[in-house]
Design a protein around this motif. Structure first.
Motif, PDB file in Angstrom:
ATOM      1  N   ASP A   1       0.855  -1.193   0.000  1.00 16.74           N
ATOM      2  CA  ASP A   1       0.000   0.000   0.000  1.00 16.74           C
ATOM      3  C   ASP A   1       0.889   1.242   0.000  1.00 16.74           C
ATOM      4  O   ASP A   1       1.620   1.485   0.962  1.00 16.74           O
TER       5      ASP A   1
ATOM      6  N   ARG B   1       0.322   4.146   0.683  1.00 15.65           N
ATOM      7  CA  ARG B   1       0.023   5.065   1.779  1.00 15.65           C
ATOM      8  C   ARG B   1       0.858   4.780   3.024  1.00 15.65           C
ATOM      9  O   ARG B   1       0.858   5.579   3.961  1.00 15.65           O
TER      10      ARG B   1
ATOM     11  N   GLN C   1      -9.285   6.683  -3.529  1.00 18.40           N
ATOM     12  CA  GLN C   1      -8.509   7.789  -4.091  1.00 18.40           C
ATOM     13  C   GLN C   1      -8.517   8.988  -3.147  1.00 18.40           C
ATOM     14  O   GLN C   1      -7.482   9.663  -2.979  1.00 18.40           O
TER      15      GLN C   1
ATOM     16  N   THR D   1       0.711   8.733  -3.666  1.00 20.27           N
ATOM     17  CA  THR D   1       0.417   8.479  -5.073  1.00 20.27           C
ATOM     18  C   THR D   1      -0.111   7.064  -5.215  1.00 20.27           C
ATOM     19  O   THR D   1       0.541   6.105  -4.792  1.00 20.27           O
ATOM     20  N   ILE D   2      -1.264   6.922  -5.831  1.00 19.99           N
ATOM     21  CA  ILE D   2      -1.942   5.636  -5.852  1.00 19.99           C
ATOM     22  C   ILE D   2      -1.268   4.623  -6.761  1.00 19.99           C
ATOM     23  O   ILE D   2      -1.301   3.417  -6.500  1.00 19.99           O
TER      24      ILE D   2
ATOM     25  N   PHE E   1      -5.907   8.508  -0.495  1.00 23.50           N
ATOM     26  CA  PHE E   1      -4.565   8.773  -1.008  1.00 23.50           C
ATOM     27  C   PHE E   1      -4.310  10.267  -1.115  1.00 23.50           C
ATOM     28  O   PHE E   1      -3.243  10.761  -0.748  1.00 23.50           O
TER      29      PHE E   1
ATOM     30  N   TYR F   1      -1.956   0.584  -7.262  1.00 23.10           N
ATOM     31  CA  TYR F   1      -2.588  -0.040  -6.096  1.00 23.10           C
ATOM     32  C   TYR F   1      -4.034  -0.413  -6.381  1.00 23.10           C
ATOM     33  O   TYR F   1      -4.472  -1.529  -6.048  1.00 23.10           O
ATOM     34  N   ALA F   2      -4.800   0.493  -6.995  1.00 21.13           N
ATOM     35  CA  ALA F   2      -6.222   0.236  -7.224  1.00 21.13           C
ATOM     36  C   ALA F   2      -6.432  -0.996  -8.091  1.00 21.13           C
ATOM     37  O   ALA F   2      -7.399  -1.750  -7.894  1.00 21.13           O
TER      38      ALA F   2
END
Length: 515
Positions: free
Chosen positions: A307, A309, A403, A412-413, A406, A416-417
């Motif tokens: 992740d 994050r 989103q 910055t994603i 984040f 990941y999604a």
């Protein structure tokens, strides 16, 4: 019930800067308080209520949902009470005391005898609903109709928690009516430290709080409740106007002195001198369970998906989040130098810059998060997925919630999604239970920011799935479903306060709890 005093964050009837909202030096016996206009009460009421949310409620929820752990390498058996699940009438008593005192301030605004205060009354009703919901969620039956009377009634009777919930919906409906039909002479909300008097934003927050209140009752299936909920959902459906940006509060947080710091930063990170004398910065770390989720540990809950994050929620050690199991015992010879653990990350603390002074200035002045956009999106996703709302697509709202998390954390994603889609319980496509996916991603998004919301969701649904503490700390069979009324109630309102034991609160929740 001990006297709920009006706590104002003003020291005189004139204000020179918004930072004055943080000074809490009012004489509680001053005869001026009964005649103070709402514009002098509101900013202090907002700031003081949020302080309880950011510190006590946040800690409770983040620990009880196994997102935070204790630093066993520097402290002996940290968080032993929480890990034991053996709550008593001193456990998190500051939640009850802090929220009731703050809601009393909002009630003073609602009952103002002054004219042209409709906008202030609307804001106060929305804030009252926001915080009284958590009183019900954490305590069940509570003083309501006879509360907030001061010396006129020091021993208020308790109101059924289901009745309070309906009264909160009425408060929100009345607030909406005041906002949508303002009088020509209504005063603008000049001292609003949340939306700066933008009543269209207050309307969105009112709708979102109502959605949260309705969703708490989603497990109730009796005909009368279903009929009631459907009628309220239909009303929200017609409005279709929910929080669409992070709801932030900043009454002038700064590093000018300790009392004016962002409450989370001042309590959990550093004082204005840059010291960690309150020990919380070194006391808390990530739980190992939460670290495994963020690190994407192979064989862990997220099956190898890292992740992005993680370094914004916790600091990294050797490129990874390092935490402790809840209930893990220290090993002789180990210490914080040989076994460093992660600390609160920049996305939570607001740290910027390389030097301590810049970090303290940034963290101290960081706006607090009353409600994140991610929370709003996940609420809407759950409502659509359950069929309560028909506007919007649940999966799209779910992705927007991720989103938004984040964005708030400054991460910055990347991919990941896409990657998380294949992980059951965390991604939409792979999850047979979409509610689990929604509330698990909500858990990641709100941990350390609005942790109590995760705890209540876990009580309501069992999601996210989280392990117990280890090493025999669990003196009760399961996590408490609620808190015990504080000692102040048993001392001062003994004729009305319900008697509860530590064992009972592990099986009894508020009215919406379905075993």
């Amino acid at each position: 019930m001990k006297k709920i005093f009006l706590i104002l964050a003003v020291t005189a009837v004139t204000l020179t800067s918004c930072s004055d909202y943080l000074a809490d030096n009012t004489n509680i016996n001053s005869p001026l308080e009964s005649s103070l206009p709402p514009r002098l009460i509101l900013p202090g009421a907002q700031a003081q209520a949020f302080r309880t949310q950011a510190i006590n409620m946040n800690r409770l929820g983040s620990v009880m949902t196994n997102a935070w752990g204790g630093n066993i390498y520097q402290f002996t058996n940290p968080l032993q009470l929480e890990y034991s699940y053996n709550f008593d009438n001193n456990t998190y008593a500051a939640v009850w005391d802090g929220l009731y005192r703050s809601v009393n301030n909002f009630q003073k605004i609602i009952e103002t005898p002054l004219e042209n205060q409709g906008n202030y009354i609307a804001v106060a009703k929305i804030m009252k609903a926001h915080y009284m919901q958590y009183i019900v969620d954490l305590y069940g039956d509570s003083p309501y109709f006879e509360a907030f009377k001061g010396q006129q009634n020091l021993t208020p009777v308790y109101t059924d928690d289901a009745v309070i919930y309906k009264e909160l919906i009425k408060e929100l409906e009345e607030a909406r009516a005041l906002i949508q039909n303002p009088s020509a002479t209504a005063q603008g909300v000049a001292n609003d430290v949340v939306f700066s008097g933008d009543m269209s934003k207050w309307l969105k927050l009112a709708n979102t709080i109502e959605l949260r209140i309705l969703l708490r009752q989603s497990e109730l299936k009796d005909a009368a409740t279903v009929t009631y909920l459907n009628s309220k959902y239909a009303q929200l459906q017609s409005l279709n106007n929910f929080v669409d940006a992070d709801v932030l509060i900043n009454p002038g947080y700064s590093s000018s002195n300790d009392a004016k710091q962002n409450p989370f930063f001042g309590s959990f990170v550093r004082d204005v001198a840059g010291s960690t004398t309150n020990t919380n910065y070194t006391f808390f770390t990530s739980s190992k369970h939460f670290a495994d989720v963020l690190n994407g540990e192979v064989g862990g809950p997220t099956a190898g998906v890292v992740d992005p994050r993680r370094s914004r929620i916790w600091t990294t050690v050797g490129g990874k989040i390092v935490g402790t199991d809840q209930g893990q015992k220290p090993v002789p010879g180990q210490n914080n130098s040989t076994n460093p653990t992660s600390k609160f990350g920049a996305g939570i603390t607001g740290y910027v810059g390389a030097n301590r002074a810049a970090q303290v200035a940034a963290g101290s002045s960081k706006a607090g998060a009353l409600m994140l956009l991610s929370e709003s999106k996940f609420l809407q996703a759950e409502a659509v997925q359950r069929g309560f709302l028909t506007t919007g697509v649940a999966q799209a709202l779910f992705n927007e919630g991720i989103q938004a998390s984040f964005t708030y954390l400054g991460a910055t994603i990347g991919t990941y999604a896409v990657q998380i889609e294949a992980v059951p319980g965390f991604g939409w496509a792979a999850s047979t239970n979409k509610i689990q996916a929604i509330l698990t991603q909500k858990w990641i998004a709100l941990s350390g920011i609005h942790g109590v919301e995760n705890y209540i969701n876990y009580t309501r649904t069992g999601f996210p799935v989280i392990p117990k503490s280890i090493n025999g700390f669990n003196l009760q069979a399961s996590r408490p479903k609620r808190l015990i009324y504080p000692l102040s109630e048993y001392n001062a309102n003994s004729g009305n306060v319900p008697i509860l034991t530590s064992a009972q609160v592990t099986t009894q929740g508020p009215f919406w709890y379905v075993p």
